[in-house]
Design a protein around this motif. Structure first.
Motif, PDB file in Angstrom:
ATOM      1  N   LYS A  85     -29.096  -9.205 -22.287  1.00 37.81           N
ATOM      2  CA  LYS A  85     -28.100  -9.703 -23.211  1.00 37.81           C
ATOM      3  C   LYS A  85     -28.794 -10.324 -24.412  1.00 37.81           C
ATOM      4  O   LYS A  85     -29.757 -11.042 -24.265  1.00 37.81           O
ATOM      5  CB  LYS A  85     -27.255 -10.772 -22.515  1.00 37.81           C
ATOM      6  CG  LYS A  85     -26.426 -10.228 -21.384  1.00 37.81           C
ATOM      7  CD  LYS A  85     -25.746 -11.349 -20.613  1.00 37.81           C
ATOM      8  CE  LYS A  85     -25.023 -10.777 -19.413  1.00 37.81           C
ATOM      9  NZ  LYS A  85     -24.465 -11.830 -18.555  1.00 37.81           N
ATOM     10  N   THR A  86     -28.254 -10.019 -25.577  1.00 38.35           N
ATOM     11  CA  THR A  86     -28.702 -10.734 -26.759  1.00 38.35           C
ATOM     12  C   THR A  86     -27.994 -12.070 -26.762  1.00 38.35           C
ATOM     13  O   THR A  86     -26.773 -12.138 -26.785  1.00 38.35           O
ATOM     14  CB  THR A  86     -28.300  -9.961 -28.031  1.00 38.35           C
ATOM     15  OG1 THR A  86     -28.723  -8.620 -27.874  1.00 38.35           O
ATOM     16  CG2 THR A  86     -28.921 -10.575 -29.251  1.00 38.35           C
ATOM     17  N   ARG A  87     -28.761 -13.132 -26.726  1.00 41.65           N
ATOM     18  CA  ARG A  87     -28.147 -14.437 -26.585  1.00 41.65           C
ATOM     19  C   ARG A  87     -28.286 -15.247 -27.858  1.00 41.65           C
ATOM     20  O   ARG A  87     -29.395 -15.541 -28.285  1.00 41.65           O
ATOM     21  CB  ARG A  87     -28.812 -15.205 -25.452  1.00 41.65           C
ATOM     22  CG  ARG A  87     -28.595 -14.559 -24.113  1.00 41.65           C
ATOM     23  CD  ARG A  87     -29.141 -15.457 -23.039  1.00 41.65           C
ATOM     24  NE  ARG A  87     -28.683 -15.009 -21.742  1.00 41.65           N
ATOM     25  CZ  ARG A  87     -28.403 -15.826 -20.738  1.00 41.65           C
ATOM     26  NH1 ARG A  87     -28.523 -17.126 -20.877  1.00 41.65           N
ATOM     27  NH2 ARG A  87     -27.994 -15.347 -19.590  1.00 41.65           N
ATOM     28  N   THR A  88     -27.155 -15.557 -28.453  1.00 41.22           N
ATOM     29  CA  THR A  88     -27.204 -16.470 -29.585  1.00 41.22           C
ATOM     30  C   THR A  88     -26.307 -17.674 -29.362  1.00 41.22           C
ATOM     31  O   THR A  88     -26.249 -18.562 -30.196  1.00 41.22           O
ATOM     32  CB  THR A  88     -26.798 -15.762 -30.896  1.00 41.22           C
ATOM     33  OG1 THR A  88     -25.497 -15.181 -30.719  1.00 41.22           O
ATOM     34  CG2 THR A  88     -27.773 -14.660 -31.253  1.00 41.22           C
ATOM     35  N   GLY A  89     -25.603 -17.695 -28.220  1.00 40.13           N
ATOM     36  CA  GLY A  89     -24.803 -18.863 -27.878  1.00 40.13           C
ATOM     37  C   GLY A  89     -23.389 -18.790 -28.412  1.00 40.13           C
ATOM     38  O   GLY A  89     -22.815 -17.708 -28.570  1.00 40.13           O
ATOM     39  N   LEU A  90     -22.857 -19.957 -28.711  1.00 41.56           N
ATOM     40  CA  LEU A  90     -21.447 -20.094 -29.067  1.00 41.56           C
ATOM     41  C   LEU A  90     -21.301 -20.595 -30.494  1.00 41.56           C
ATOM     42  O   LEU A  90     -22.025 -21.494 -30.912  1.00 41.56           O
ATOM     43  CB  LEU A  90     -20.797 -21.122 -28.113  1.00 41.56           C
ATOM     44  CG  LEU A  90     -19.374 -21.574 -28.435  1.00 41.56           C
ATOM     45  CD1 LEU A  90     -18.388 -20.448 -28.196  1.00 41.56           C
ATOM     46  CD2 LEU A  90     -19.009 -22.795 -27.606  1.00 41.56           C
ATOM     47  N   ALA A  91     -20.356 -20.011 -31.220  1.00 43.74           N
ATOM     48  CA  ALA A  91     -20.028 -20.542 -32.545  1.00 43.74           C
ATOM     49  C   ALA A  91     -18.520 -20.528 -32.744  1.00 43.74           C
ATOM     50  O   ALA A  91     -17.857 -19.526 -32.451  1.00 43.74           O
ATOM     51  CB  ALA A  91     -20.709 -19.721 -33.635  1.00 43.74           C
ATOM     52  N   LEU A  92     -17.990 -21.645 -33.202  1.00 41.64           N
ATOM     53  CA  LEU A  92     -16.596 -21.728 -33.629  1.00 41.64           C
ATOM     54  C   LEU A  92     -16.614 -22.035 -35.118  1.00 41.64           C
ATOM     55  O   LEU A  92     -17.379 -22.898 -35.563  1.00 41.64           O
ATOM     56  CB  LEU A  92     -15.854 -22.861 -32.899  1.00 41.64           C
ATOM     57  CG  LEU A  92     -15.149 -22.519 -31.584  1.00 41.64           C
ATOM     58  CD1 LEU A  92     -16.131 -21.998 -30.561  1.00 41.64           C
ATOM     59  CD2 LEU A  92     -14.432 -23.737 -31.037  1.00 41.64           C
ATOM     60  N   ARG A  93     -15.795 -21.320 -35.868  1.00 40.98           N
ATOM     61  CA  ARG A  93     -15.770 -21.533 -37.317  1.00 40.98           C
ATOM     62  C   ARG A  93     -14.356 -21.765 -37.795  1.00 40.98           C
ATOM     63  O   ARG A  93     -13.520 -20.869 -37.706  1.00 40.98           O
ATOM     64  CB  ARG A  93     -16.346 -20.313 -38.041  1.00 40.98           C
ATOM     65  CG  ARG A  93     -17.810 -20.118 -37.723  1.00 40.98           C
ATOM     66  CD  ARG A  93     -18.447 -19.135 -38.666  1.00 40.98           C
ATOM     67  NE  ARG A  93     -19.798 -18.856 -38.213  1.00 40.98           N
ATOM     68  CZ  ARG A  93     -20.358 -17.652 -38.183  1.00 40.98           C
ATOM     69  NH1 ARG A  93     -19.680 -16.604 -38.614  1.00 40.98           N
ATOM     70  NH2 ARG A  93     -21.586 -17.505 -37.757  1.00 40.98           N
ATOM     71  N   GLY A  94     -14.103 -22.969 -38.255  1.00 38.40           N
ATOM     72  CA  GLY A  94     -12.807 -23.304 -38.855  1.00 38.40           C
ATOM     73  C   GLY A  94     -11.627 -23.010 -37.953  1.00 38.40           C
ATOM     74  O   GLY A  94     -10.608 -22.476 -38.401  1.00 38.40           O
ATOM     75  N   VAL A  95     -11.766 -23.375 -36.674  1.00 36.80           N
ATOM     76  CA  VAL A  95     -10.735 -23.009 -35.701  1.00 36.80           C
ATOM     77  C   VAL A  95      -9.557 -23.993 -35.736  1.00 36.80           C
ATOM     78  O   VAL A  95      -9.730 -25.206 -35.607  1.00 36.80           O
ATOM     79  CB  VAL A  95     -11.327 -22.957 -34.275  1.00 36.80           C
ATOM     80  CG1 VAL A  95     -10.225 -22.938 -33.235  1.00 36.80           C
ATOM     81  CG2 VAL A  95     -12.226 -21.739 -34.130  1.00 36.80           C
ATOM     82  N   THR A  96      -8.381 -23.439 -35.924  1.00 37.49           N
ATOM     83  CA  THR A  96      -7.153 -24.220 -35.869  1.00 37.49           C
ATOM     84  C   THR A  96      -6.255 -23.635 -34.790  1.00 37.49           C
ATOM     85  O   THR A  96      -6.144 -22.414 -34.654  1.00 37.49           O
ATOM     86  CB  THR A  96      -6.448 -24.197 -37.241  1.00 37.49           C
ATOM     87  OG1 THR A  96      -7.289 -24.863 -38.180  1.00 37.49           O
ATOM     88  CG2 THR A  96      -5.108 -24.897 -37.205  1.00 37.49           C
ATOM     89  N   LEU A  97      -5.688 -24.531 -33.977  1.00 35.83           N
ATOM     90  CA  LEU A  97      -4.797 -24.107 -32.895  1.00 35.83           C
ATOM     91  C   LEU A  97      -3.570 -24.994 -32.901  1.00 35.83           C
ATOM     92  O   LEU A  97      -3.682 -26.217 -32.946  1.00 35.83           O
ATOM     93  CB  LEU A  97      -5.506 -24.240 -31.540  1.00 35.83           C
ATOM     94  CG  LEU A  97      -4.644 -23.922 -30.318  1.00 35.83           C
ATOM     95  CD1 LEU A  97      -4.458 -22.415 -30.153  1.00 35.83           C
ATOM     96  CD2 LEU A  97      -5.238 -24.519 -29.041  1.00 35.83           C
ATOM     97  N   THR A  98      -2.395 -24.368 -32.863  1.00 30.67           N
ATOM     98  CA  THR A  98      -1.166 -25.155 -32.755  1.00 30.67           C
ATOM     99  C   THR A  98      -0.381 -24.707 -31.534  1.00 30.67           C
ATOM    100  O   THR A  98      -0.525 -23.584 -31.055  1.00 30.67           O
ATOM    101  CB  THR A  98      -0.266 -24.997 -34.004  1.00 30.67           C
ATOM    102  OG1 THR A  98       0.200 -23.640 -34.083  1.00 30.67           O
ATOM    103  CG2 THR A  98      -1.005 -25.364 -35.285  1.00 30.67           C
TER     104      THR A  98
END
Ligand code: ADP
Ligand code: MG
Length: 230
Positions: free
Chosen positions: A6-19
């Motif tokens: 697996k190519t591992r670069t981890g986790l990224a969240l960008r400008g996440v909005t949840l309602t």
């Protein structure tokens, strides 16, 4: 389970909005959340009850689609995937420990891990040995591996949850309030275990907690308040 590298670069969240729906309005649970967690990094998200921590994990786990923003797992944009591809991404790259333990009452600790292989379509050779070794590595040796959840302590059950989450060799490990049912000492042991597995398995680990006493054991602490990360 795939054995491809697996190519591992981890986790990224960008400008996440949840309602969420809230009567005639919408309640904003996540408000422009941006976050990156690298492989081998143990990040805690701390904040009061209701601040959006579990929502953050549900979005990172690709179980909830955000209203806007991106979720990247090893560089793959989860929002761009259909349901089947997203489920495969989850299965192959994510380890999730939910706040409510969802161990199956009738299965032993060892079987909790092995049942995943059946779901994945067959038990590869060596799965039983690998499951036993993984349980031993989180502190559950010998006869404890053959106990059912009600025959284990809260801390031991949490160890089974962690081993089960690691069994698919995930890149990203998401853990919701792992210490909430434990006393301080047992809680500290579980956080130390998470730090150790983050090193040995190289996971990008996010633990959410409202327990401020355990935060000196992680690499980085982010504070969540009203759906925003500080
Ligand atoms: P935390 O895990 O920090 O306690 P949550 O992410 O569970 O916070 O909740 C954030 C906010 O979203 C809270 O105001 C909560 O009441 C609301 N919320 C959570 N889940 C739902 C849902 N399924 N439907 C509507 N509102 C929700
Ligand atoms: Mg929560």
């Amino acid at each position: 389970m795939t054995t491809a590298l697996k190519t591992r670069t981890g986790l990224a969240l960008r400008g996440v909005t949840l309602t969420y729906p809230d009567g005639e309005h919408r309640l904003t649970a996540l408000d422009g959340v941006t976050l990156e967690v690298a492989p081998g990094e143990f990040t805690a998200v701390a904040g009061p009850s209701g601040s959006g921590k579990s929502s953050l994990l549900a979005v990172a786990a690709t179980l909830l689609r955000p209203d806007s923003g991106e979720v990247l797992i090893d560089g793959q944009d989860a929002g761009a995937l259909g349901d089947a591809a997203r489920a495969a991404l989850r299965r192959d790259r994510l380890g999730i420990v939910f706040q409510q333990s969802n161990l199956l009452a009738s299965l032993t600790a060892l079987e909790q891990l092995l049942v995943l292989e059946s779901v994945r379509g067959g038990r590869p050779r060596g799965a039983r040995e690998r499951a036993a070794a993984l349980l031993a590595s989180v502190g559950l040796d010998g006869s404890k591996q053959h106990r059912r959840p009600h025959q284990l302590s809260g801390g031991e059950r949490q160890r089974v949850n962690i081993a089960r989450a690691l069994f698919g060799n995930p890149s990203v490990l998401l853990v919701d309030e792992p210490t909430s049912a434990l006393d301080h000492e047992r809680g500290a042991q579980i956080v130390d275990l998470l730090a150790e597995v983050t090193r040995t398995h190289g996971t990008a680990t996010v633990m959410v907690t409202h327990d401020r006493d355990l935060l000196d054991r992680v690499d980085r602490v982010l504070r969540m308040h009203d759906g925003r990360l500080a």
